[in-house]
Design an enzyme around this catalytic site. Sequence first.
Site, short mmCIF file in Angstrom:
data_model
loop_
_atom_site.label_atom_id
_atom_site.label_comp_id
_atom_site.label_asym_id
_atom_site.label_seq_id
_atom_site.Cartn_x
_atom_site.Cartn_y
_atom_site.Cartn_z
N LYS A 106 0.76 -1.35 -0.07
CA LYS A 106 0.03 0.18 -0.02
C LYS A 106 0.74 1.13 0.02
O LYS A 106 0.64 2.08 -0.67
CB LYS A 106 -1.21 -0.01 1.18
N LYS B 69 -6.43 -9.84 -6.46
CA LYS B 69 -7.35 -10.07 -5.22
C LYS B 69 -8.72 -9.32 -5.43
O LYS B 69 -8.67 -8.11 -5.84
CB LYS B 69 -6.71 -9.77 -3.91
N LYS C 92 -12.76 -3.91 -3.14
CA LYS C 92 -13.38 -3.02 -3.55
C LYS C 92 -12.77 -2.02 -4.16
O LYS C 92 -12.88 -1.00 -5.12
CB LYS C 92 -14.02 -2.30 -2.15
#
Length: 341
Positions: free
Chosen positions: A117, A196, A199
């Site tokens: 991230k 993966k 959202k």
Amino acid sequence: MPEARVRGRVFSGMQPSGEAHLGNYLGALRQWVDLQHDHECFFCIVDEHAITGEFTPEELPGRIFDLAVSFLAVGLDPERSTIFVQSDVPEHTTLAWLFNAVTPLGDLERMTQYKDKSSRLESVPAGLLNYPILQTADILLYRASLVPVGEDQVQHLELSREIARRWNGRFGDFFPEPQPILSKAGRILGLDGNAKMSKSLGNTVGILADPEEVHARVRTAVTDPQRVRKSDPGRPEVCNVYTLHRHFTGPTLLPDIADQCRAATRGCVDCKHILSDHIVEHFAEARERAAELQARPSQVQEVLEAGAERARAEARATMEEVRHRMGMAWRECVPSRSGRA
Ligand code: AMP
Ligand code: TRP
């Protein structure tokens, strides 16, 4: 408490990104529903984790509500499980701060999720680095030993055990070392068949989506890239649509789906249509329950309020012991002044 329910407490959390998707369901939620029958369970909507990613104050409340609806719609039962919102129990962040004292910076920096991230951000919020400390506090605040999660959380749980061990080593044995309970589904890929299901990547199918939307979304799913024309034979073992069939299409139909793909007697469009039919059917009851809850939001609110109250009572008891062991219960060593009153 019945004997069957004393085999270790269960805790798990999910970020409020709105309605749950198939990855959340197969990787986590489905097990949560099963576990509540023979374990004492705490299920938490982790809004304080969510603020380490993208959010706006305008939309966060709706995302929390929608996730609570998903929880209840798939069968989490407030009579059996404590269902609550993380920020309603301030002890989560208090304990996280205390765990900062026993967590080496290097352990946080080597977390895959953090590296992944943070590499995509120009400015990395400190919360993203400290995220697994808060996750550890979530679990240990309830002294839970079992944590049903998807595969992507295994590394975070290793760190949780390390934190528990270090804290226990310094302040005395108190916290259990939490173990993951992994679902057999593994990592569910998104409709792109590549990353993966998540959202933030826009590759999801919502579990409560209406039938037309499920069909429209599944229609965009990527299949075996080698199957360019309908007459090309396909490879179910590399096709993500087939992987999803495994979860939603019953064992009687499944072998036919695979055979027809290999023999090129059924095209991908058709195959996807069968899949979306089964997904729609699988969540029919959940959709109905969700519609009822959406019509009566106060019912959802009551569940979360009651859950928070139960959670707070547990959290307070844990924190009292933690403060005592860490030397913060200073009143215990001040002589009583009652004689002078
Ligand atoms: P999150 O939405 O990231 O808070 O994830 C909530 C739970 O769902 C965690 O236990 C995750 O491991 C699980 N999960 C999320 N996405 C997937 C996926 N694509 N496949 C399997 N499990 C998932
Ligand atoms: N980090 C988890 C995820 O993204 C969510 C989470 C927060 C969690 N606290 C937790 C999961 C405690 C299990 C236990 O999926």
